[in-house]
Design a protein around this motif. Sequence first.
Motif: not given
Length: 91
Positions: A43-65
Amino acid sequence: MANKILRNVAPTGAAARNLPDFLGILNSIDLASLQFHLGRGDFENWVKMLGDDTLAKQLAGLKEKKMRGEDLRLQLVDIVKARIDTLQKSP
């Protein structure tokens, strides 16, 4: 047992072209698929591909939980909805 479930996740055929599509899929796809793809960073890689680094970071944080089940779905949906709202309000 969780690893066994995740290894047995079959492709769903679901594909998103944008964040609203993604939100619809998050609401309907099975929980094992959500856990599998979040855990792999898809999910984070896909939104990075869309150019949304902010959302990618939020998804990465959720993964860590390491969230699971419906709690994971609700968090994913909330994060993506909030991001869509923020982007729609931007000039």
